[in-house]
Write a protein that holds these residues in place. Structure first.
Motif, PDB file in Angstrom:
ATOM      1  N   GLN A   1      50.883  -6.255  87.114  1.00 55.40           N
ATOM      2  CA  GLN A   1      51.116  -6.007  85.693  1.00 55.40           C
ATOM      3  C   GLN A   1      50.274  -4.842  85.186  1.00 55.40           C
ATOM      4  N   MET A   2      49.019  -4.757  85.626  1.00 59.46           N
ATOM      5  CA  MET A   2      48.185  -3.598  85.282  1.00 59.46           C
ATOM      6  C   MET A   2      48.815  -2.312  85.805  1.00 59.46           C
ATOM      7  N   LEU A   3      49.277  -2.351  87.052  1.00 61.78           N
ATOM      8  CA  LEU A   3      49.902  -1.180  87.665  1.00 61.78           C
ATOM      9  C   LEU A   3      51.121  -0.734  86.862  1.00 61.78           C
TER      10      LEU A   3
ATOM     11  N   GLU B   1      36.722   3.140  81.197  1.00 60.27           N
ATOM     12  CA  GLU B   1      35.479   2.397  81.082  1.00 60.27           C
ATOM     13  C   GLU B   1      35.717   0.940  81.459  1.00 60.27           C
ATOM     14  N   VAL B   2      34.671   0.286  81.933  1.00 55.25           N
ATOM     15  CA  VAL B   2      34.777  -1.137  82.244  1.00 55.25           C
ATOM     16  C   VAL B   2      35.275  -1.915  81.027  1.00 55.25           C
ATOM     17  N   SER B   3      34.865  -1.493  79.851  1.00 56.41           N
ATOM     18  CA  SER B   3      35.282  -2.171  78.613  1.00 56.41           C
ATOM     19  C   SER B   3      36.763  -2.009  78.313  1.00 56.41           C
ATOM     20  N   ASP B   4      37.448  -1.090  79.007  1.00 52.45           N
ATOM     21  CA  ASP B   4      38.902  -0.945  78.849  1.00 52.45           C
ATOM     22  C   ASP B   4      39.670  -2.035  79.599  1.00 52.45           C
ATOM     23  N   VAL B   5      38.979  -2.774  80.462  1.00 54.31           N
ATOM     24  CA  VAL B   5      39.607  -3.826  81.272  1.00 54.31           C
ATOM     25  C   VAL B   5      39.481  -5.164  80.532  1.00 54.31           C
TER      26      VAL B   5
ATOM     27  N   ASN C   1      40.689  -5.860  90.334  1.00 57.47           N
ATOM     28  CA  ASN C   1      42.147  -5.743  90.175  1.00 57.47           C
ATOM     29  C   ASN C   1      42.514  -4.394  89.558  1.00 57.47           C
ATOM     30  N   ALA C   2      41.765  -3.998  88.513  1.00 62.43           N
ATOM     31  CA  ALA C   2      42.054  -2.738  87.822  1.00 62.43           C
ATOM     32  C   ALA C   2      41.873  -1.542  88.751  1.00 62.43           C
ATOM     33  N   LEU C   3      40.843  -1.586  89.593  1.00 59.14           N
ATOM     34  CA  LEU C   3      40.608  -0.492  90.539  1.00 59.14           C
ATOM     35  C   LEU C   3      41.735  -0.402  91.568  1.00 59.14           C
ATOM     36  N   ALA C   4      42.206  -1.552  92.043  1.00 59.17           N
ATOM     37  CA  ALA C   4      43.318  -1.556  93.001  1.00 59.17           C
ATOM     38  C   ALA C   4      44.578  -0.991  92.366  1.00 59.17           C
TER      39      ALA C   4
ATOM     40  N   LEU D   1      45.413   0.622  81.177  1.00 61.14           N
ATOM     41  CA  LEU D   1      44.491  -0.517  81.194  1.00 61.14           C
ATOM     42  C   LEU D   1      44.208  -1.010  79.778  1.00 61.14           C
ATOM     43  N   ARG D   2      44.081  -0.102  78.842  1.00 63.74           N
ATOM     44  CA  ARG D   2      43.849  -0.505  77.458  1.00 63.74           C
ATOM     45  C   ARG D   2      45.045  -1.270  76.889  1.00 63.74           C
ATOM     46  N   ALA D   3      46.243  -0.881  77.295  1.00 66.76           N
ATOM     47  CA  ALA D   3      47.460  -1.520  76.761  1.00 66.76           C
ATOM     48  C   ALA D   3      47.734  -2.874  77.410  1.00 66.76           C
ATOM     49  N   PHE D   4      47.172  -3.113  78.577  1.00 66.92           N
ATOM     50  CA  PHE D   4      47.462  -4.346  79.325  1.00 66.92           C
ATOM     51  C   PHE D   4      46.820  -5.569  78.682  1.00 66.92           C
ATOM     52  N   LYS D   5      47.604  -6.617  78.549  1.00 67.56           N
ATOM     53  CA  LYS D   5      47.105  -7.907  78.078  1.00 67.56           C
ATOM     54  C   LYS D   5      47.407  -8.951  79.140  1.00 67.56           C
ATOM     55  N   PRO D   6      46.380  -9.681  79.621  1.00 62.65           N
ATOM     56  CA  PRO D   6      46.596 -10.644  80.710  1.00 62.65           C
ATOM     57  C   PRO D   6      47.457 -11.812  80.266  1.00 62.65           C
ATOM     58  N   ASP D   7      48.148 -12.413  81.232  1.00 63.52           N
ATOM     59  CA  ASP D   7      48.918 -13.628  80.974  1.00 63.52           C
ATOM     60  C   ASP D   7      47.986 -14.758  80.560  1.00 63.52           C
ATOM     61  N   ALA D   8      48.571 -15.770  79.954  1.00 63.30           N
ATOM     62  CA  ALA D   8      47.800 -16.943  79.542  1.00 63.30           C
ATOM     63  C   ALA D   8      47.184 -17.631  80.754  1.00 63.30           C
ATOM     64  N   HIS D   9      46.060 -18.316  80.517  1.00 59.57           N
ATOM     65  CA  HIS D   9      45.398 -19.180  81.511  1.00 59.57           C
ATOM     66  C   HIS D   9      44.743 -18.404  82.637  1.00 59.57           C
ATOM     67  N   ARG D  10      44.461 -17.132  82.398  1.00 56.63           N
ATOM     68  CA  ARG D  10      43.704 -16.319  83.351  1.00 56.63           C
ATOM     69  C   ARG D  10      42.434 -15.853  82.652  1.00 56.63           C
ATOM     70  N   ILE D  11      41.333 -16.564  82.890  1.00 58.09           N
ATOM     71  CA  ILE D  11      40.047 -16.327  82.221  1.00 58.09           C
ATOM     72  C   ILE D  11      40.239 -15.904  80.760  1.00 58.09           C
TER      73      ILE D  11
END
Length: 480
Positions: free
Chosen positions: A140-142, A292-296, A306-309, A328-338
């Motif tokens: 999804q990040m990719l 930046e790390v804060s963009d993840v 994951n972001a580096l891969a 990376l800034r636009a990506f929002k993780p799916d529910a139930h993942r940290i």
């Protein structure tokens, strides 16, 4: 890495399948489109399925309306005249159907293999991702990064969107972000990705593969025939071993990702910045800032990996650094993942219900300290010694739920005897509320209450989503 010439995929059209007797094993997300695609290309299709439930009957009716033969409740017998089997990825290699096929000299493909062979001559290249954990998030990040670069793309494969549907649909793509499970790779002998990544390797699905070596070998198939880059995890030497064993196109490079400062031909982290020393000019001396790390989101260590891969795969396709940051800034993780649920009385409550195995749970636990850990469920044959030993120093307390919680309790007694443990012997709908209440009692301001079960959910819940929803609902009730 060896070097070998990769042949092109079989052209699409009816010639290869016209009049061919093909058995499709398994209905569902992959079997239905496979049967339809083969039928449309002139194959004589028989679909077989172990189950005979309401959903299977509904799908069977859909296929029978097209003139496809369907056999429900019998997935073991090889239909007479079968020249090819196309199987759902979850069907184990040791099934009687495949033993019969082997004796008869009948090849077996998965739906991914079929999709690869049915691609047109101008088909979009595949950037492919596998690994024990993190596949969906990385893909999804990719896709988000590729979209930020203005490319027509989609996240497909083991992510819920059939790669066959993507390949055969009307939508035209520049590149596909493809998630592949070990099952799918096992049945995809001719797949040749543009670039591929193995994120990590930990014991999983060993009942299906038979051994860790077999599991790793199937994961390693993702590197076969890669054109530009084989992306591996510097912190997991087994992934680099798989790169060395792969037969790739001339000029394909091994590209590592690391949470440390990157060496040449790696992506890594320097002073809170994601940097690229692989896809830059004069990489001996130069590095390119990506984000930046804060963009993840969230910036937990395993998610930065994951972001580096994802960035490595995107950069292998020529994506500019700006698009990596924007994606990376636009990506929002799916529910139930940290996922951060709430803060109550200075305590953070985090839902990582998706951590259904020990490897995922350990990565989740590594992101916080101190922790009140809610764990347990169906162990699926897992052992918890290493997980508990590596995480013990982070634990303020533990609340155990689920059928196999005793296995975790025993590991805690050996490796973290000083950590208070609450053992909940109930599976009713109020169990999660009690678990969260007990966790609140153990926690102090500054702590994190973390649901990272290290187990499957089906003993108490329909799936990990329902388990995570129950946790979030209990947290909100507590906060109210």
């Amino acid at each position: 890495m060896g070097s070998g010439q990769v042949t092109s995929s079989v052209p699409s059209g009816t010639s290869e399948f016209q009049g061919k007797h093909v058995t499709v094993a398994g209905l569902g997300v992959s079997g239905l489109p496979a049967a339809k695609a083969l039928h449309a290309r002139g194959a004589i299709v028989t679909a077989v399925n172990d189950g005979d439930d309401a959903r299977a009957r509904e799908q069977a009716a859909e296929l029978e309306a097209l003139g496809i033969t369907v056999r429900l409740g019998d997935g073991a017998t090889l239909p007479e005249g079968t020249e090819l089997i196309v199987t759902a990825p979850g069907w184990q290699p040791g099934k009687p159907l495949f033993r019969a096929a082997e004796q008869a000299g009948v090849p077996v493909w998965g739906d991914v293999e079929l999709a690869w062979r049915l691609r047109g001559p101008d088909a979009a290249p595949w950037l492919a991702v596998t690994g024990t954990n993190g596949k969906t998030t990385t893909v999804q990040m990719l896709a988000s990064i590729l979209e930020a670069a203005g490319l027509r793309t989609a996240a497909v494969g083991n992510i819920g969107v059939s790669v066959l549907d993507a390949v055969l649909g009307d939508e035209q793509y520049d590149v596909l972000a493809v998630e592949l499970s070990s099952y799918q790779l096992h049945w995809a002998p001719s797949l040749r990705a543009y670039s591929g990544a193995v994120l990590n390797l930990a014991p999983d699905h060993l009942d299906w593969h038979g051994s860790m070596d077999a599991y790793a070998a199937d994961k390693g198939r993702i590197y076969e025939g890669n054109k530009i880059a084989c992306v591996y995890n510097v912190a997991d030497p087994r992934t680099e071993d798989l790169v060395r064993e792969a037969d790739v196109e001339e000029g394909c490079r091994a590209v590592g990702f690391t949470l440390q400062a990157p060496a040449v031909s790696q992506l890594g982290v320097v002073d809170g910045i994601l940097v690229d020393r692989a896809f830059v000019e004069n990489r001996q001396k130069n590095a390119q800032e990506l984000a930046e790390v804060s963009d993840v989101d969230p910036p937990a260590p395993h998610n930065i990996a994951n972001a580096l891969a994802a960035a490595a795969l995107a950069r292998s396709f020529g994506v500019p650094a700006q698009a990596v940051r924007d994606g990376l800034r636009a990506f929002k993780p799916d529910a139930h993942r940290i996922a951060h649920v709430a803060d109550i009385d200075g305590v953070a409550y985090v839902d990582d219900s998706k951590a259904t195995n020990t490897h995922a749970a350990e990565a989740s636990l590594a992101a916080y300290e101190p922790i009140v850990w809610i764990a347990g469920g169906l162990a699926k044959g897992a052992e918890f010694e290493e997980l508990v030993a590596n995480s013990a120093k982070r634990l303020r307390g533990v609340v155990l739920i689920g059928a196999d919680r005793a296995l975790i309790r025993e590991a805690l007694a050996r490796h973290a005897p000083e950590v208070p443990v609450v053992d909940l012997d109930r599976t009713d709908t109020g169990a999660m509320l009690q678990a969260v209440t007990e966790a609140k009692r153990l926690a102090r301001p500054g702590d994190t209450v973390l649901l990272a079960p290290a187990c499957a959910s089906m003993d108490m819940f329909t799936n990990y989503n329902q388990r995570g929803d129950a946790f979030a609902a209990a947290v909100r009730e507590l906060g109210a």
